[in-house]
Structures are given as C-alpha cells and as structure tokens.
Motif scaffolding. Structure first.
Motif, PDB file in Angstrom:
ATOM      1  N   ARG A  74       0.883  -1.233   0.074  1.00  0.00           N
ATOM      2  CA  ARG A  74       0.365   0.462   0.130  1.00  0.00           C
ATOM      3  C   ARG A  74       0.668   1.161   0.186  1.00  0.00           C
ATOM      4  O   ARG A  74       0.852   2.291  -0.454  1.00  0.00           O
ATOM      5  CB  ARG A  74      -1.025   0.422   1.245  1.00  0.00           C
ATOM      6  CG  ARG A  74      -2.001  -1.273   1.323  1.00  0.00           C
ATOM      7  CD  ARG A  74      -3.086  -1.025   2.357  1.00  0.00           C
ATOM      8  NE  ARG A  74      -3.862  -2.129   2.403  1.00  0.00           N
ATOM      9  CZ  ARG A  74      -3.926  -2.349   3.594  1.00  0.00           C
ATOM     10  NH1 ARG A  74      -3.729  -2.778   4.684  1.00  0.00           N
ATOM     11  NH2 ARG A  74      -4.782  -3.489   3.471  1.00  0.00           N
ATOM     12  N   ARG A  75       1.961   0.991   0.783  1.00  0.00           N
ATOM     13  CA  ARG A  75       2.984   2.451   0.983  1.00  0.00           C
ATOM     14  C   ARG A  75       3.409   2.324  -0.586  1.00  0.00           C
ATOM     15  O   ARG A  75       3.324   3.997  -0.892  1.00  0.00           O
ATOM     16  CB  ARG A  75       3.896   1.939   1.838  1.00  0.00           C
ATOM     17  CG  ARG A  75       4.915   3.500   2.252  1.00  0.00           C
ATOM     18  CD  ARG A  75       5.705   3.237   3.514  1.00  0.00           C
ATOM     19  NE  ARG A  75       6.964   2.053   2.795  1.00  0.00           N
ATOM     20  CZ  ARG A  75       7.419   1.675   2.590  1.00  0.00           C
ATOM     21  NH1 ARG A  75       8.475   2.963   1.724  1.00  0.00           N
ATOM     22  NH2 ARG A  75       8.506   0.416   2.046  1.00  0.00           N
ATOM     23  N   TYR A  80      -3.832  -7.364  -4.937  1.00  0.00           N
ATOM     24  CA  TYR A  80      -3.570  -6.038  -6.455  1.00  0.00           C
ATOM     25  C   TYR A  80      -3.604  -6.402  -7.661  1.00  0.00           C
ATOM     26  O   TYR A  80      -3.373  -7.486  -8.323  1.00  0.00           O
ATOM     27  CB  TYR A  80      -2.744  -4.791  -6.543  1.00  0.00           C
ATOM     28  CG  TYR A  80      -2.472  -4.049  -7.103  1.00  0.00           C
ATOM     29  CD1 TYR A  80      -3.519  -2.773  -6.763  1.00  0.00           C
ATOM     30  CD2 TYR A  80      -2.285  -4.309  -8.940  1.00  0.00           C
ATOM     31  CE1 TYR A  80      -3.231  -2.017  -7.765  1.00  0.00           C
ATOM     32  CE2 TYR A  80      -2.305  -3.019  -9.516  1.00  0.00           C
ATOM     33  CZ  TYR A  80      -3.245  -1.949  -9.265  1.00  0.00           C
ATOM     34  OH  TYR A  80      -3.106  -0.748  -9.846  1.00  0.00           O
ATOM     35  N   GLU A  84      -6.212  -4.446  -2.924  1.00  0.00           N
ATOM     36  CA  GLU A  84      -6.213  -3.032  -3.054  1.00  0.00           C
ATOM     37  C   GLU A  84      -6.485  -2.767  -4.710  1.00  0.00           C
ATOM     38  O   GLU A  84      -5.721  -3.108  -5.975  1.00  0.00           O
ATOM     39  CB  GLU A  84      -4.598  -2.102  -3.240  1.00  0.00           C
ATOM     40  CG  GLU A  84      -4.460  -1.598  -1.665  1.00  0.00           C
ATOM     41  CD  GLU A  84      -4.831  -0.735  -1.805  1.00  0.00           C
ATOM     42  OE1 GLU A  84      -5.000   0.949  -2.153  1.00  0.00           O
ATOM     43  OE2 GLU A  84      -5.164  -0.470  -0.364  1.00  0.00           O
ATOM     44  N   ALA A 109       1.156  -0.027 -12.291  1.00  0.00           N
ATOM     45  CA  ALA A 109       0.988  -0.276 -10.725  1.00  0.00           C
ATOM     46  C   ALA A 109       1.306  -1.832 -10.530  1.00  0.00           C
ATOM     47  O   ALA A 109       1.649  -2.412 -10.407  1.00  0.00           O
ATOM     48  CB  ALA A 109       0.153   0.093 -10.398  1.00  0.00           C
ATOM     49  N   LEU A 136       2.432   1.770  -3.340  1.00  0.00           N
ATOM     50  CA  LEU A 136       1.307   2.196  -3.993  1.00  0.00           C
ATOM     51  C   LEU A 136       1.324   3.891  -4.261  1.00  0.00           C
ATOM     52  O   LEU A 136       0.822   4.186  -5.249  1.00  0.00           O
ATOM     53  CB  LEU A 136       0.147   1.485  -4.492  1.00  0.00           C
ATOM     54  CG  LEU A 136       0.192   0.033  -5.116  1.00  0.00           C
ATOM     55  CD1 LEU A 136      -1.126  -0.936  -4.234  1.00  0.00           C
ATOM     56  CD2 LEU A 136       0.324  -0.444  -6.232  1.00  0.00           C
ATOM     57  N   ALA A 137       1.323   4.065  -3.088  1.00  0.00           N
ATOM     58  CA  ALA A 137       0.453   5.643  -3.062  1.00  0.00           C
ATOM     59  C   ALA A 137       1.857   6.369  -3.224  1.00  0.00           C
ATOM     60  O   ALA A 137       0.985   7.243  -3.756  1.00  0.00           O
ATOM     61  CB  ALA A 137       0.516   5.535  -1.484  1.00  0.00           C
ATOM     62  N   ARG A 138       3.124   5.948  -3.041  1.00  0.00           N
ATOM     63  CA  ARG A 138       3.615   7.008  -4.020  1.00  0.00           C
ATOM     64  C   ARG A 138       4.551   6.713  -5.152  1.00  0.00           C
ATOM     65  O   ARG A 138       5.716   7.335  -6.293  1.00  0.00           O
ATOM     66  CB  ARG A 138       5.860   6.679  -2.903  1.00  0.00           C
ATOM     67  CG  ARG A 138       6.321   5.643  -2.917  1.00  0.00           C
ATOM     68  CD  ARG A 138       7.216   5.831  -1.501  1.00  0.00           C
ATOM     69  NE  ARG A 138       8.018   6.394  -1.381  1.00  0.00           N
ATOM     70  CZ  ARG A 138       9.155   6.407  -2.824  1.00  0.00           C
ATOM     71  NH1 ARG A 138       9.185   5.126  -3.389  1.00  0.00           N
ATOM     72  NH2 ARG A 138      10.183   7.045  -2.442  1.00  0.00           N
ATOM     73  N   HIS A 139       3.912   5.854  -6.067  1.00  0.00           N
ATOM     74  CA  HIS A 139       4.526   5.545  -7.342  1.00  0.00           C
ATOM     75  C   HIS A 139       3.398   6.018  -8.680  1.00  0.00           C
ATOM     76  O   HIS A 139       2.785   7.109  -8.298  1.00  0.00           O
ATOM     77  CB  HIS A 139       3.727   3.874  -7.554  1.00  0.00           C
ATOM     78  CG  HIS A 139       4.125   2.775  -8.916  1.00  0.00           C
ATOM     79  ND1 HIS A 139       5.402   2.858  -9.075  1.00  0.00           N
ATOM     80  CD2 HIS A 139       2.998   2.986 -10.335  1.00  0.00           C
ATOM     81  CE1 HIS A 139       5.775   2.573 -10.186  1.00  0.00           C
ATOM     82  NE2 HIS A 139       4.394   2.513 -10.745  1.00  0.00           N
ATOM     83  N   HIS A 140       4.559   6.381  -9.091  1.00  0.00           N
ATOM     84  CA  HIS A 140       4.783   7.391 -10.198  1.00  0.00           C
ATOM     85  C   HIS A 140       4.702   6.653 -11.270  1.00  0.00           C
ATOM     86  O   HIS A 140       6.468   6.550 -11.539  1.00  0.00           O
ATOM     87  CB  HIS A 140       4.698   8.592 -10.362  1.00  0.00           C
ATOM     88  CG  HIS A 140       5.467   9.070  -9.783  1.00  0.00           C
ATOM     89  ND1 HIS A 140       6.321   9.285 -10.223  1.00  0.00           N
ATOM     90  CD2 HIS A 140       6.206   9.823  -8.321  1.00  0.00           C
ATOM     91  CE1 HIS A 140       8.335  10.771  -9.810  1.00  0.00           C
ATOM     92  NE2 HIS A 140       7.809   9.298  -9.125  1.00  0.00           N
TER      93      HIS A 140
END
Length: 280
Positions: free
Chosen positions: A66-67, A178, A275, A78, A69-73
C-alpha cells in the motif's frame, strides 16, 4: 544523426549513454536488494531465537505494498510494481523459513493467482479438493492452503468454511492483493492468527438451530455492532450456517460475539483489504 556521424567516436552516442545509465541503475538496484536480503537474514536469526513459528506476515506485506502504491508514479504500471515486490516478499519469507503452498486448483487460473502471490520459486502442490488442501496444512505437509472464494450456490462438499477448524487454521489473506483485470479470487489459510494491516476484513461463521431469515441475522449483527458486508447461508441437517464478512479485525473473545442471539459465532480469520476498488 546520419549513419556516418553515428559511428564517429568523437560524438556522443545517445543509445550508449542510455544503456550506461541503465547499467548503473541496475547495479544500484542490485546493491539495495542485497542489502534488503541482509536485513531479512538478521531478522530471521532473531525470530529463530525467539521461536517464531511462521515467516508469513501477510498484514505487514499489505502495508508495504500500500505504501509503495501510494507513492508510485511514472511509466511503470502499478501491477508490474506489485509483481516485482511480490517476488521480493516471497523470497524474504523463504529466507526466514521455507514453506510449501497447497492449492485446490478448481481452475487453472487459481493456480496462477497463487503463483503470482507466493513467487516463482515457492513450491506449490496442486490438490483435487479443498479438504485435501486443508489436510495437507493440518499434517504439516504444506504451510498455506489456497482455496476458492466461497459461493453461496456451490455444492456442499465445496463449502469448506462450514467445517473449518478455527482457530487451528485461519484465513490470513485474500488473493490477488492487487489486480487491474478481473480474475478468480482465493483465500489463503494457515495455522495461527494473521497479522493486522490497518485495513482489514474478518470472516465469521454463525450457527443456529433456529429458523432465521437473512434479514433477521443481518439485523442481529448490526445490533451487535457487526454490520455484515457479505452473507452466505447454508441449511444442513437442521442447522443454519452463515458465512459473514465484516469490517475490521474480529477475534475470539470479542464481546460483540456474545451479543449475537445464535448458538455459535466463530471467527475464521481476517485479511488485508485488497487494493483494487470495491470488492465487497
């Protein structure tokens, strides 16, 4: 750049420069992966001294993903990120104690889901029934069982949850964690209690000899503070059994269970909420 100038050693070569940068990044990634493995090795040694029974920490793994995925760009999908880290997490678990996964592969896709979650190197045993997969774990021949997500209309022999020996075996994860595309879902079961991830759902088996409707059971759950997200009912031999999904971590001894007007209310474990949008 013309073919002639592309061969001129005095001029910069963009392709060579990009490849050199990728090589340097690969070395840096490799160094970090090796450092991570060293940290896991130290953790494994400390757990061995403490007598920790299992290397599986599905809640902790969910928190990590989760951490990230939240910071991924950026351009990397993903799902590719999750696949990479699932291999890393599976290798880390193997470092802390080898384990085998027993899969009731009712469909080939279920085996693929198990493989993607537990990594390409984890031994998988494909078994013909849910009962055989659970028996393999109970006998110590495997440490995790992968079973299809229950369905209300399935045959009695497929309804493995009606006789699950909890707390000896409990639900610890829901797979896939995911996924951008719909695919069959499964539950992972193992000895011992799972670890919370901070966003979890629990499964509860209710048994009563009284004739209760779905609405009556749902009302009793809500009154007890256990509003159901999902409920499946089965009537066998004068006993009504319900499989209920509720938000949060629900364990034996929870005072809300005593408030239910049923013969038995048994928590079957809990799992980190996947997620991938609304799954309830």
């Amino acid at each position: 750049m013309t073919p002639d100038t592309a061969l001129d050693p005095a001029l910069p070569n963009p392709l060579a420069a990009a490849r050199a940068e990728i090589d340097a990044l690969d070395d840096a990634l490799h160094d970090l992966v090796m450092r991570r493995a060293d940290v896991v090795a130290r953790l494994a040694a400390s757990r061995a001294k403490a007598g920790s029974p299992s290397p599986l920490r599905p809640g902790r793994e969910a928190m990590i993903l989760r951490r990230l995925l939240a910071r991924h760009h950026g351009a990397l999908p993903a799902e590719a990120l999750v696949r990479l880290w699932r291999e890393i997490l599976a290798a880390s678990s193997a470092q802390q104690g080898g384990f085998t996964v027993a899969v009731y592969a009712r469909s080939p896709e279920l085996g693929r889901v198990a493989r993607e979650h537990f990594g390409s190197l984890t031994p998988l045993r494909t078994l013909p029934t849910a009962a055989r997969a659970l028996a393999a774990v109970a006998a110590g021949e495997a440490q995790v069982a992968i079973l299809p997500l229950p369905e209300e209309a399935e045959a009695p022999e497929e309804a493995w949850w009606t006789g699950l020996d909890s707390p000896c075996l409990q639900v610890i994860a829901r797979l896939p964690f995911y996924g951008a595309e719909p695919r069959p879902e499964a539950l992972a079961l193992a000895p011992g209690a799972p670890d919370p991830s901070g966003a979890d759902r629990s499964l509860l088996r209710i048994e009563t000899t009284e004739d209760r409707s779905r609405a009556q059971l749902a009302g009793a759950l809500t009154t007890a503070g256990l509003a159901s997200r999902m409920m499946q009912l089965r009537r066998d031999g004068g006993v009504l059994r319900a499989l209920v999904e509720v938000d949060g971590v629900l364990e034996a001894g929870d005072p809300r269970l005593a408030a239910l007007p049923v013969d038995r209310a048994l928590p079957l474990g809990f799992y980190a909420v996947p997620e991938r949008g609304d799954i309830g």
